[in-house]
Design a protein around this motif. Structure first.
Motif, PDB file in Angstrom:
ATOM      1  N   GLY A  84       0.839  -1.188   0.000  1.00 27.52           N
ATOM      2  CA  GLY A  84       0.000   0.000   0.000  1.00 27.52           C
ATOM      3  C   GLY A  84       0.872   1.235   0.000  1.00 27.52           C
ATOM      4  O   GLY A  84       2.095   1.131   0.105  1.00 27.52           O
ATOM      5  N   VAL A  85       0.252   2.374  -0.141  1.00 31.64           N
ATOM      6  CA  VAL A  85       0.992   3.635  -0.109  1.00 31.64           C
ATOM      7  C   VAL A  85       0.278   4.587   0.854  1.00 31.64           C
ATOM      8  O   VAL A  85      -0.886   4.371   1.177  1.00 31.64           O
ATOM      9  CB  VAL A  85       1.085   4.283  -1.505  1.00 31.64           C
ATOM     10  CG1 VAL A  85       2.067   3.554  -2.386  1.00 31.64           C
ATOM     11  CG2 VAL A  85      -0.286   4.343  -2.176  1.00 31.64           C
ATOM     12  N   TYR A  86       0.996   5.597   1.284  1.00 29.86           N
ATOM     13  CA  TYR A  86       0.374   6.600   2.155  1.00 29.86           C
ATOM     14  C   TYR A  86      -0.322   7.621   1.252  1.00 29.86           C
ATOM     15  O   TYR A  86       0.332   8.463   0.639  1.00 29.86           O
ATOM     16  CB  TYR A  86       1.430   7.265   3.035  1.00 29.86           C
ATOM     17  CG  TYR A  86       2.184   6.283   3.900  1.00 29.86           C
ATOM     18  CD1 TYR A  86       1.545   5.610   4.932  1.00 29.86           C
ATOM     19  CD2 TYR A  86       3.527   6.015   3.689  1.00 29.86           C
ATOM     20  CE1 TYR A  86       2.225   4.703   5.726  1.00 29.86           C
ATOM     21  CE2 TYR A  86       4.218   5.122   4.482  1.00 29.86           C
ATOM     22  CZ  TYR A  86       3.562   4.464   5.495  1.00 29.86           C
ATOM     23  OH  TYR A  86       4.243   3.567   6.279  1.00 29.86           O
ATOM     24  N   GLN A  88      -2.126  10.208   1.631  1.00 29.73           N
ATOM     25  CA  GLN A  88      -2.151  11.656   1.880  1.00 29.73           C
ATOM     26  C   GLN A  88      -0.787  12.314   1.621  1.00 29.73           C
ATOM     27  O   GLN A  88      -0.622  13.500   1.878  1.00 29.73           O
ATOM     28  CB  GLN A  88      -2.572  11.933   3.325  1.00 29.73           C
ATOM     29  CG  GLN A  88      -3.952  11.427   3.675  1.00 29.73           C
ATOM     30  CD  GLN A  88      -5.054  12.143   2.924  1.00 29.73           C
ATOM     31  OE1 GLN A  88      -4.947  13.329   2.638  1.00 29.73           O
ATOM     32  NE2 GLN A  88      -6.093  11.421   2.565  1.00 29.73           N
ATOM     33  N   LEU A  89       0.172  11.524   1.143  1.00 29.35           N
ATOM     34  CA  LEU A  89       1.492  12.098   0.841  1.00 29.35           C
ATOM     35  C   LEU A  89       1.627  12.341  -0.646  1.00 29.35           C
ATOM     36  O   LEU A  89       1.067  11.617  -1.464  1.00 29.35           O
ATOM     37  CB  LEU A  89       2.607  11.154   1.285  1.00 29.35           C
ATOM     38  CG  LEU A  89       2.899  10.998   2.781  1.00 29.35           C
ATOM     39  CD1 LEU A  89       4.104  10.103   2.981  1.00 29.35           C
ATOM     40  CD2 LEU A  89       3.128  12.340   3.441  1.00 29.35           C
ATOM     41  N   GLU A  93       7.120  13.687  -1.416  1.00 29.71           N
ATOM     42  CA  GLU A  93       7.174  13.527   0.046  1.00 29.71           C
ATOM     43  C   GLU A  93       7.337  12.060   0.415  1.00 29.71           C
ATOM     44  O   GLU A  93       8.009  11.719   1.388  1.00 29.71           O
ATOM     45  CB  GLU A  93       5.891  14.064   0.680  1.00 29.71           C
ATOM     46  CG  GLU A  93       5.755  15.562   0.620  1.00 29.71           C
ATOM     47  CD  GLU A  93       4.387  16.034   1.075  1.00 29.71           C
ATOM     48  OE1 GLU A  93       4.274  17.211   1.441  1.00 29.71           O
ATOM     49  OE2 GLU A  93       3.412  15.246   1.027  1.00 29.71           O
ATOM     50  N   TYR A  94       6.688  11.210  -0.371  1.00 26.30           N
ATOM     51  CA  TYR A  94       6.762   9.760  -0.147  1.00 26.30           C
ATOM     52  C   TYR A  94       8.219   9.295  -0.233  1.00 26.30           C
ATOM     53  O   TYR A  94       8.718   8.571   0.636  1.00 26.30           O
ATOM     54  CB  TYR A  94       5.899   9.084  -1.209  1.00 26.30           C
ATOM     55  CG  TYR A  94       5.822   7.587  -1.139  1.00 26.30           C
ATOM     56  CD1 TYR A  94       4.959   6.947  -0.261  1.00 26.30           C
ATOM     57  CD2 TYR A  94       6.593   6.794  -1.987  1.00 26.30           C
ATOM     58  CE1 TYR A  94       4.870   5.577  -0.212  1.00 26.30           C
ATOM     59  CE2 TYR A  94       6.513   5.419  -1.945  1.00 26.30           C
ATOM     60  CZ  TYR A  94       5.651   4.809  -1.056  1.00 26.30           C
ATOM     61  OH  TYR A  94       5.568   3.443  -1.013  1.00 26.30           O
ATOM     62  N   PHE A  97      10.264  10.688   2.625  1.00 28.40           N
ATOM     63  CA  PHE A  97      10.018   9.952   3.863  1.00 28.40           C
ATOM     64  C   PHE A  97      10.893   8.703   3.924  1.00 28.40           C
ATOM     65  O   PHE A  97      11.580   8.453   4.924  1.00 28.40           O
ATOM     66  CB  PHE A  97       8.531   9.578   3.989  1.00 28.40           C
ATOM     67  CG  PHE A  97       8.275   8.491   4.993  1.00 28.40           C
ATOM     68  CD1 PHE A  97       8.592   8.670   6.330  1.00 28.40           C
ATOM     69  CD2 PHE A  97       7.734   7.275   4.594  1.00 28.40           C
ATOM     70  CE1 PHE A  97       8.367   7.657   7.259  1.00 28.40           C
ATOM     71  CE2 PHE A  97       7.513   6.263   5.517  1.00 28.40           C
ATOM     72  CZ  PHE A  97       7.836   6.451   6.850  1.00 28.40           C
ATOM     73  N   TYR A  98      10.897   7.942   2.838  1.00 23.86           N
ATOM     74  CA  TYR A  98      11.702   6.713   2.860  1.00 23.86           C
ATOM     75  C   TYR A  98      13.197   7.029   2.850  1.00 23.86           C
ATOM     76  O   TYR A  98      13.983   6.341   3.493  1.00 23.86           O
ATOM     77  CB  TYR A  98      11.312   5.793   1.700  1.00 23.86           C
ATOM     78  CG  TYR A  98      10.075   5.003   2.040  1.00 23.86           C
ATOM     79  CD1 TYR A  98      10.127   3.944   2.929  1.00 23.86           C
ATOM     80  CD2 TYR A  98       8.835   5.348   1.507  1.00 23.86           C
ATOM     81  CE1 TYR A  98       8.987   3.238   3.278  1.00 23.86           C
ATOM     82  CE2 TYR A  98       7.682   4.643   1.843  1.00 23.86           C
ATOM     83  CZ  TYR A  98       7.775   3.590   2.730  1.00 23.86           C
ATOM     84  OH  TYR A  98       6.649   2.901   3.084  1.00 23.86           O
ATOM     85  N   TYR A 129      -0.528  13.737  -5.471  1.00 22.33           N
ATOM     86  CA  TYR A 129      -0.740  12.859  -4.309  1.00 22.33           C
ATOM     87  C   TYR A 129      -0.650  11.408  -4.772  1.00 22.33           C
ATOM     88  O   TYR A 129      -1.088  11.072  -5.883  1.00 22.33           O
ATOM     89  CB  TYR A 129      -2.087  13.135  -3.655  1.00 22.33           C
ATOM     90  CG  TYR A 129      -2.047  14.345  -2.756  1.00 22.33           C
ATOM     91  CD1 TYR A 129      -1.541  14.244  -1.477  1.00 22.33           C
ATOM     92  CD2 TYR A 129      -2.476  15.589  -3.212  1.00 22.33           C
ATOM     93  CE1 TYR A 129      -1.464  15.349  -0.641  1.00 22.33           C
ATOM     94  CE2 TYR A 129      -2.408  16.703  -2.395  1.00 22.33           C
ATOM     95  CZ  TYR A 129      -1.899  16.579  -1.106  1.00 22.33           C
ATOM     96  OH  TYR A 129      -1.812  17.670  -0.302  1.00 22.33           O
ATOM     97  N   CYS A 142       7.074   2.544  -6.109  1.00 21.79           N
ATOM     98  CA  CYS A 142       7.568   1.612  -5.093  1.00 21.79           C
ATOM     99  C   CYS A 142       8.973   1.128  -5.453  1.00 21.79           C
ATOM    100  O   CYS A 142       9.821   0.943  -4.579  1.00 21.79           O
ATOM    101  CB  CYS A 142       6.606   0.434  -4.963  1.00 21.79           C
ATOM    102  SG  CYS A 142       6.974  -0.606  -3.553  1.00 21.79           S
ATOM    103  N   ARG A 145      11.277   3.791  -4.532  1.00 20.36           N
ATOM    104  CA  ARG A 145      11.450   3.740  -3.077  1.00 20.36           C
ATOM    105  C   ARG A 145      12.520   2.719  -2.680  1.00 20.36           C
ATOM    106  O   ARG A 145      13.344   2.963  -1.810  1.00 20.36           O
ATOM    107  CB  ARG A 145      10.117   3.369  -2.429  1.00 20.36           C
ATOM    108  CG  ARG A 145      10.166   3.224  -0.931  1.00 20.36           C
ATOM    109  CD  ARG A 145       8.976   2.458  -0.413  1.00 20.36           C
ATOM    110  NE  ARG A 145       8.914   1.093  -0.918  1.00 20.36           N
ATOM    111  CZ  ARG A 145       9.643   0.081  -0.474  1.00 20.36           C
ATOM    112  NH1 ARG A 145      10.493   0.277   0.496  1.00 20.36           N
ATOM    113  NH2 ARG A 145       9.547  -1.112  -1.009  1.00 20.36           N
TER     114      ARG A 145
END
Lengths: 309, 313
Positions: A84-86, A88-89, A93-94, A97-98, A129, A142, A145
C-alpha cells in the motif's frame, strides 16, 4: 552476494520451505519461479528480515539476516508482492520519507529524488498525491522507493503483477536499466516469458522445495527438455519422415507443408549427429534449426506436480 | 539545520502530515470543543435557572464555579477515555492492513522509533484537542474558586491518562493483526480501568462498612482504598481534594487524624507507569519478528537457529 543454506520455515504443521540452498553472485539477476504458495514470497521475506526462519541460515552481503538485520536492511531494497501507499502524501514527500528513514541527509535527497523519479518516469508526477497515481505508476514509485538508499540487492516480489501490458513493458525496461547498473536482483514473477529475457539464472521452487537452480540453458539441458527441431528439405520429405521416426531420441515426427517437426530429447551432440546422418544419406537439407524453448516450457517440465506427493 | 529536522524523525514527520491533512482532524477538534462547551453552558443554565426555588435567576458564585470545574474535568476525562483508544488502537494494525508496514520495517528506523513516534503523534493530537478546550475552562476563572495550579495538575493528569490508554492501544495494535479487534480489546481494558475498579471499590467498601458498622473499635486502616487508587476518577478527585485519600483508607471515621498511606493519584501514577512501560516494551518487542541477537550469541555465528529462538534481541 546471497547465500542461503538449509533454510526451512514451518508454520504449525505446514512446511513453507524445506532445506532451501541457494547462492547468487553479485550482479546476477535471479528469477524465482514457482506456482502460487510454493515458497517464493516466504524466502524473499526471510531475506528482507521480515520473517524468522525455523532453521538454516540466509546471508546477504555476508551478513546473516537474523544476526545482523540492520546491516542487511541497508543492503536490500524490498518490494513486496502486495503493498500500500500513504495516500495523503505527495510523490516527492513519499520518497523523502523513505529516504529520511534510511538516514539519507536532506541535501542528498534533494539531488537524488529527481533522478529516481526520472528513472521510473514519474518526474511529472512529483507533486501529485500518491493516491491519484495509477497502479502502474504506484508500482514504479515503489521501485523508486526501493532504490532510494542505493541498495546492492533488490528483492522484487511479483513486481509486474496486476499491471497492464504497457505498464509491464515499462517495468521491464526499468529492470533492464537496473541490471546495467550492476544491481543484484532477485525477482519473482508468474509472467515467465518476460523474465526469460533478462534473468541470468533461475530457481524453480515447488511445495517449499528448490527443484532446480542455475542458468536457464543449463537447466534446459540438464532436464533434457524436449526440443522441437524444424527440418526443411528440397525433396524426399516423406522418406526423411520415415527415417526420423526410427532414430534414437526422437519421440514424435510431424510432416506438413512447412517441413518436418521432430520432438527430440537428445543433447547438442546427438543433434549434430542426426544432421550428419541425414547429409550422409543424401537428403537435400535446406534448413535444420531448433525451435526455442522458453522459460515457461522449463517451468512446466519441472513442476509437473509430482513433488511433495 | 532547523529544530524540526533535528527533533522530528521521519516517522513522526509522516504521522503529523498524514493526521493533519485530513478534514477529519479539524472536525474532531471542533466537535470536541463544542461538546465540552455545551456541557459548560448546560451546567451554567441548570444552576442559574433550573435550581432556583424562587423562580428568578440565581447568582453564579465561586462555589458553583468550582462545581463546574469538577463537572468539566470529569466530562473531559470521560471524553479522553473514548478518544484515546480510537486514536491509538489502529496505529500499527492499520499500517499492516494497508500493507505499508513491511516496507516501513525494512528501513533503518528502529522498532522503538516507530512505536514511540506513532504514540507521540497520537498523543500530540489528543493534547492539541485538550489544550484547545482551555478557553472553556476560562469560564471557571471568571468566577474564581480554582487556582492555576489545579488546572496545570489536571492537564498533566490528562496527559498521563492519554499516555496510559495510548500505550495500551499501541500494544494491542501491535499484537493483533486486525484494527477492529485491537480497538475492542483496548476499550475493554479501558472499561476495566474506568468502571470495574470503581464498582469494585464501591462494592468492597460497602461490605467493609457492613462488617464493621457495629464494631466498638473498627479497624484503623482499610486496604480497600488501594482499589480506588487504580481508578482514574478517584485519582483525579484526590488531586482536587487531598483529604479524599485519607477518608478512603480510614473508613467509619476511624483514625482520621492519621495520614493516608499514599495519595490516590500517586498510587495511580506509580501503578500505571509500570503498565505504560510494560506496554511499550511489549510493542517494541513484537513489531519486528527479526531483531538483532545479543552479543554473546553473535560470537557463535554458525549456530543454526532453533524455532524457540523466535524473537532475537
Amino acid at each position: 552476494m546471497i547465500e542461503i543454506s538449509n533454510l526451512s520455515k514451518r508454520y504449525g504443521n505446514f512446511d513453507a520451505l524445506k532445506d532451501i540452498n541457494l547462492t547468487i553472485s553479485k550482479g546476477t539477476v535471479f528469477g524465482f519461479v514457482g506456482p502460487n504458495g510454493a515458497g517464493k514470497s516466504t524466502t524473499m521475506s526471510i531475506l528482507a528480515t521480515l520473517v524468522l526462519p525455523s532453521s538454516g541460515t540466509a546471508r546477504v552481503g555476508g551478513y546473516e539476516v537474523t544476526e545482523y538485520p540492520k546491516e542487511v536492511r541497508k543492503k536490500i531494497g524490498y518490494m513486496p508482492d502486495f503493498f500500500g501507499v500513504y495516500d495523503q502524501l505527495k510523490t516527492i514527500e513519499y520518497l523523502h520519507f523513505y529516504g529520511a528513514s534510511y538516514n539519507i541527509p536532506r541535501s542528498e535527497r534533494e539531488k537524488l529524488i529527481p533522478q529516481l523519479l526520472d528513472l521510473v518516469n514519474l518526474s511529472d508526477k512529483s507533486d501529485s498525491y500518491v493516491d491519484s497515481l495509477s497502479r502502474g505508476m504506484k508500482q514504479r514509485l515503489c521501485l523508486a522507493r526501493c532504490l532510494v538508499h542505493d541498495p546492492e540487492v533488490l528483492i522484487l516480489d511479483e513486481p509486474a503483477s496486476g499491471l497492464d501490458p504497457r505498464a509491464r513493458i515499462e517495468m521491464r525496461e526499468i529492470l533492464k536499466e537496473l541490471k546495467l547498473m550492476g544491481k543484484t536482483i532477485i525477482i519473482s514473477s508468474h509472467i515467465l516469458p518476460e523474465l526469460a529475457e533478462m534473468v541470468d539464472e533461475i530457481g524453480v521452487i515447488e511445495h517449499g522445495v528448490m527443484v532446480a537452480q542455475g542458468k536457464v540453458s543449463d537447466i534446459q539441458n540438464r532436464l533434457r527438455v524436449k526440443k522441437i527441431l524444424h527440418i526443411r528439405t528440397m525433396e524426399r520429405q516423406e522418406e526423411l519422415t520415415a527415417f526420423l521416426r526410427d532414430e534414437a531420441f526422437v519421440s514424435g515426427v510431424l510432416s506438413d507443408n512447412t517441413g518436418v517437426h521432430v520432438h527430440f530429447s537428445g543433447g547438442e551432440e546427438e543433434q549434430a549427429s542426426l544432421l550428419q546422418q541425414m547429409i550422409s544419406l543424401g537428403y537435400p537439407v535446406l534448413s535444420f534449426n531448433e525451435a526455442q524453448t522458453n522459460l515457461e516450457d522449463v517451468f512446466l517440465e519441472i513442476t509437473k506436480g509430482g513433488l511433495g506427493q | 539545520m532547523n529544530w524540526s529536522r533535528k527533533w522530528i524523525n521521519p516517522v513522526l514527520d509522516k504521522e503529523f502530515r498524514l493526521r493533519m491533512r485530513t478534514p477529519r482532524a479539524m472536525l474532531s477538534v471542533m466537535l470536541y470543543i463544542l461538546a465540552l462547551g455545551f456541557i459548560a453552558m448546560g451546567f451554567i443554565y441548570m444552576t442559574m435557572y433550573l435550581n432556583n426555588n424562587n423562580g428568578g435567576t440565581q447568582q453564579f458564585n465561586s462555589g458553583m464555579s468550582q462545581m463546574m470545574f469538577y463537572v468539566l474535568s470529569f466530562s473531559q476525562l470521560l471524553m479522553i477515555a473514548f478518544m484515546a483508544p480510537a486514536l491509538t488502537a489502529g496505529v500499527i494494525s492499520s499500517e499492516r492492513e494497508k500493507q505499508t508496514l513491511s516496507m516501513l520495517l525494512t528501513t533503518q528506523q528502529s522498532s522503538m522509533t516507530i512505536i514511540l513516534s506513532k504514540l507521540l503523534s497520537s498523543l500530540s493530537f489528543m493534547a492539541l484537542i485538550v489544550i484547545a478546550t482551555l478557553p472553556v475552562y476560562s469560564i471557571v476563572f471568571l468566577y474564581g474558586g480554582i487556582s492555576p495550579r489545579q488546572i496545570i495538575s489536571l492537564f498533566l493528569f490528562y496527559l498521563f491518562i492519554m499516555l496510559l490508554l495510548g500505550s495500551l492501544g499501541v500494544m494491542f495494535s501491535t499484537i493483533f493483526k486486525r484494527t477492529i479487534i485491537s480497538i475492542i480489546v483496548t476499550y475493554s481494558v479501558g472499561i476495566f480501568i474506568f468502571l470495574i475498579t470503581g464498582l469494585l471499590y464501591l462494592f468492597l467498601s460497602s461490605m467493609w462498612q457492613q462488617i464493621y458498622s457495629g464494631a466498638i473499635t473498627p479497624p484503623s486502616f482499610s486496604w480497600v482504598g488501594f482499589i480506588l487508587g487504580l481508578n482514574p476518577a478517584g485519582a483525579m478527585l484526590s488531586l482536587f481534594e487531598p483529604e479524599i485519600s485519607k477518608s478512603v483508607f480510614h473508613m467509619n471515621g476511624s483514625s482520621m487524624n492519621t495520614d493516608a498511606p499514599i495519595q490516590l493519584w500517586v498510587e495511580f501514577a506509580l501503578v500505571y507507569t509500570v503498565v505504560i512501560i510494560g506496554s511499550l516494551w511489549i510493542s517494541i518487542r513484537s513489531i519486528r519478528p527479526v531483531r538483532r541477537r545479543k552479543k554473546h550469541k553473535i560470537m557463535s555465528q554458525e549456530k543454526i537457529m532453533e524455532p524457540s529462538d523466535n524473537i532475537i534481541n
